[in-house]
Scaffold this active site. Sequence first.
Site, short mmCIF file in Angstrom:
data_model
loop_
_atom_site.label_atom_id
_atom_site.label_comp_id
_atom_site.label_asym_id
_atom_site.label_seq_id
_atom_site.Cartn_x
_atom_site.Cartn_y
_atom_site.Cartn_z
N ASN A 17 0.89 -1.13 0.00
CA ASN A 17 0.11 0.09 0.08
C ASN A 17 0.80 1.34 0.19
O ASN A 17 0.47 2.48 -0.52
CB ASN A 17 -1.12 0.03 0.98
N GLY B 93 1.24 -6.06 7.48
CA GLY B 93 0.49 -6.70 6.78
C GLY B 93 -0.82 -6.94 7.58
O GLY B 93 -1.05 -6.39 8.58
N SER B 94 -1.47 -8.22 6.97
CA SER B 94 -2.77 -8.71 7.62
C SER B 94 -2.42 -9.31 8.92
O SER B 94 -1.34 -9.77 9.20
CB SER B 94 -3.44 -9.37 6.64
N GLU C 63 3.33 -4.95 12.41
CA GLU C 63 2.43 -3.87 12.16
C GLU C 63 1.43 -4.41 11.28
O GLU C 63 1.43 -4.64 10.08
CB GLU C 63 3.19 -2.87 11.30
N LEU C 64 0.13 -4.52 12.02
CA LEU C 64 -0.91 -5.28 11.23
C LEU C 64 -2.07 -4.26 11.05
O LEU C 64 -1.97 -2.91 10.85
CB LEU C 64 -1.22 -6.39 12.00
N CYS D 240 -3.65 1.28 6.80
CA CYS D 240 -3.83 0.65 7.99
C CYS D 240 -4.46 1.76 9.01
O CYS D 240 -5.08 1.23 9.76
CB CYS D 240 -2.39 -0.06 8.81
N GLU E 178 -11.68 -5.30 9.32
CA GLU E 178 -11.18 -4.09 8.60
C GLU E 178 -11.77 -3.83 7.32
O GLU E 178 -11.77 -5.10 6.59
CB GLU E 178 -9.70 -4.10 8.64
P1 NAP Z 1 -0.91 -9.52 3.64
O1 NAP Z 1 -1.60 -10.30 2.54
O2 NAP Z 1 -0.70 -9.64 4.82
O3 NAP Z 1 0.41 -9.09 2.80
C1 NAP Z 1 1.42 -8.31 3.50
C2 NAP Z 1 2.73 -9.06 3.29
O4 NAP Z 1 2.75 -10.36 3.95
C3 NAP Z 1 3.09 -9.49 1.63
O5 NAP Z 1 4.50 -9.47 1.48
C4 NAP Z 1 2.54 -10.90 1.63
O6 NAP Z 1 3.17 -11.63 0.37
C5 NAP Z 1 3.04 -11.34 3.05
N1 NAP Z 1 2.36 -12.68 3.32
C6 NAP Z 1 1.13 -13.11 3.20
N2 NAP Z 1 0.89 -14.33 3.59
C7 NAP Z 1 1.94 -14.48 4.33
C8 NAP Z 1 2.41 -15.54 5.31
N3 NAP Z 1 1.53 -16.54 5.54
N4 NAP Z 1 3.39 -15.53 5.82
C9 NAP Z 1 4.42 -14.47 5.93
N5 NAP Z 1 4.17 -13.41 4.89
C10 NAP Z 1 2.88 -13.35 4.30
O7 NAP Z 1 -1.49 -8.06 3.74
P2 NAP Z 1 -2.39 -7.26 2.48
O8 NAP Z 1 -3.91 -7.40 2.79
O9 NAP Z 1 -1.91 -7.10 1.11
O10 NAP Z 1 -2.26 -5.67 3.15
C11 NAP Z 1 -2.91 -4.97 3.64
C12 NAP Z 1 -2.99 -5.14 5.26
O11 NAP Z 1 -1.79 -4.79 5.89
C13 NAP Z 1 -3.97 -4.54 6.03
O12 NAP Z 1 -4.58 -5.27 7.21
C14 NAP Z 1 -3.45 -3.37 6.28
O13 NAP Z 1 -3.98 -2.94 7.66
C15 NAP Z 1 -2.06 -3.88 6.98
N6 NAP Z 1 -1.20 -2.87 7.00
C16 NAP Z 1 -0.65 -2.55 8.06
C17 NAP Z 1 0.21 -1.46 8.56
C18 NAP Z 1 0.70 -0.99 9.78
O14 NAP Z 1 1.80 -0.31 9.90
N7 NAP Z 1 0.28 -1.40 10.83
C19 NAP Z 1 0.72 -0.66 7.35
C20 NAP Z 1 0.23 -1.03 6.06
C21 NAP Z 1 -0.86 -2.14 5.96
P3 NAP Z 1 2.41 -11.75 -0.83
O15 NAP Z 1 2.10 -10.70 -1.39
O16 NAP Z 1 3.29 -12.77 -1.61
O17 NAP Z 1 0.98 -12.67 -0.31
#
Ligand code: NAP
Length: 454
Positions: A131, A206-207, A228-229, A262, A359
Site C-alpha cells: 500500500n 500486513g494482515s 504492524e498489522l 492501516c 477491517e
Molecule cells: P498481506 O496479505 O498480509 O500481505 C502483506 C505481506 O505479507 C506481503 O508481502 C505478503 O506476501 C506477505 N504474506 C502473506 N501471507 C503470508 C504468510 N502466511 N506469511 C508471511 N508473509 C505473508 O496484507 P495485505 O492484505 O496485502 O495488506 C493490507 C494489510 O496490511 C491490511 O490489514 C493493513 O491494515 C495492513 N497494514 C498495516 C500497516 C501497519 O503499519 N500497521 C501498514 C500497512 C498495511 P504476498 O504478497 O506474496 O502474499
Amino acid sequence: MPIQTINPYNNQLLKQYDELTQEQLDAKLQIAHNAYRFWKQSDIKIRKDLLLKVASLFRERKQELAKLITIEMGKLIAQSESEVEMVASVYEYYAKNAAEFLKDRPMEIEDGKAFVRLSPIGIILGVEPWNYPFNQVARLAAPNIMAGNVVAIKHASNVPQCAEMIENIFREAGAPHGVYTNLFLSGKRISKLGEDSRIAGMSLTGSEAAGSSLGESAGRNLKKSVLELGGSDAFIVLDDADIDLAVEKAYLGRFANMGQACTSAKRFIVMDAVADEFLSKLQQKIANLKVGDPLDPETQVGPLSTQDAVDKLHQQVQETVAAGATILAGGKPIDREGAFYELTILADIKPGMVAYHQELFGPVASFYRVRTEKEAVELANDTNFGLGGVVFSQDVDRAVNVASQMETGMVFINENLASRPDLPFGGVKRSGYGRELSPLGIEEFVNKKLIRIA
Ligand code: NAP
C-alpha cells in the site's frame, strides 16, 4: 507460480518475475550474512553517507518512482509523489540522527560504572505490503542499516517492480552487496525462514493472518519480531468540533490512497448534536468526483490495488447490508474496466455485522451516531484492533482526555493520523506490537548490551 505485476487501472499484466529457487535464496542469504560481518563494524559515517545518497536518488527520480507506484498499485500520482518525498525524508532522518540515537547510555548506579550499548544483531527479514511500496520498506531499512544490521526484504507479490527498484537504488548509491537484499518469494515460504540461523529478527507489516504466521515462526525459533498489522481506526467527532475541518479531514482520512492504509479513518463516531451536519457535508464532498486514470493529475478516484481487493471489499459490504446496515453513498464496484469501487458510506451498523468487526481495506466509511462522549469511547474501543485513532474537538483538554481512554498505539487530535519520521508508529491488541520510526524504531532489532566496569 511467477510473481506478476498487473496495472489495476486496466487489469493488464505489466511484467512477471520468477520466484527464487531454494538455492538462489540460500546464496542471497549467505551474501547478506557475509555483508553483516563487516557492516556491523563499519563506521557510522559510511552508513550515513549511503542513506543520504539513497535519499537523494529518491528525490532525483521522484517522477519515475511515483509512476511505478501508480502503475503497480493504483495510487493517484500526486499521492505517489508525496510518498517518494516521505521516503527520502525517512532515509535522511535516520542518516542524520542515528548516531545520537545509538549513543551509549550510562546507567546511574551506586558503585562502579555501567552503560548500555546498542549493537546490531544480524540480518533482519522484512515482509512488506504494497500500500506504500517504497515507504513501508524505508521504515525498516533505514534504522536497521544505520544500526549496523543488514536487511532482506520480501515485498508484496503485486509490487515486484518497486521491490526491484529499491534494491537497484541501494546498489547505485554504493551499498555493498548484501546490505540490502530483495527476495522474490511468495508469502507462504516466509515462515520457514524463521528456522534459518542467519536471520536474527523478523518484521511484518500486513494482515493479521500473515502477522500471526510470521510471529509464530519467530516465536518458535526464539527470534525477536515486530508486527504492524491491520486497524479499524475510530474518527471521533465531539459536539464542539469544527465540523468543516472534521469533514475535510474525514474525506482525506478515509479516501486517500483509496482507503487502503492501516491507519485510514475507518469508523466515524459522531456525537448526535453534529451528526447530521457532518454526514450531509461528507456526502456532498464525495459526490461527483472525477473517476479515471491515476496517472492523470485531474483524477480524484482511482482504482484499488487489485481486482481481488475490490471483490473482497464488495463481499464485506454486501454481507453487512444483508445483515441490516444502510448504504448512504456508493456501495458497489464502478462499472468500468479496472479495479474501481465507489466511495461508500455505511450506517446502521450493529455488533455482529461484518463491518462492525472487520477491517474494510478500501473506500468504505462506517458511520456511527452516539449520544455521549462515554459512548464514543466505548464504541471506539469495541474492536480487536488497536492501531490509531483521531479526535476532533475545539477543547484540546477534552480531546486529550478522550484520547487517553482509547486503546490504541496512536491518537492524533484535530488532524489525521499520519506517519512521520520523527513520531513512533505502531499498535496494540490485534494491530501488532513494536514500533517503527522515531528513536524507538531503531531500538527494535539491536542488542541492548550492558557493559559493567567494576
Ligand atoms: P498481506 O496479505 O498480509 O500481505 C502483506 C505481506 O505479507 C506481503 O508481502 C505478503 O506476501 C506477505 N504474506 C502473506 N501471507 C503470508 C504468510 N502466511 N506469511 C508471511 N508473509 C505473508 O496484507 P495485505 O492484505 O496485502 O495488506 C493490507 C494489510 O496490511 C491490511 O490489514 C493493513 O491494515 C495492513 N497494514 C498495516 C500497516 C501497519 O503499519 N500497521 C501498514 C500497512 C498495511 P504476498 O504478497 O506474496 O502474499
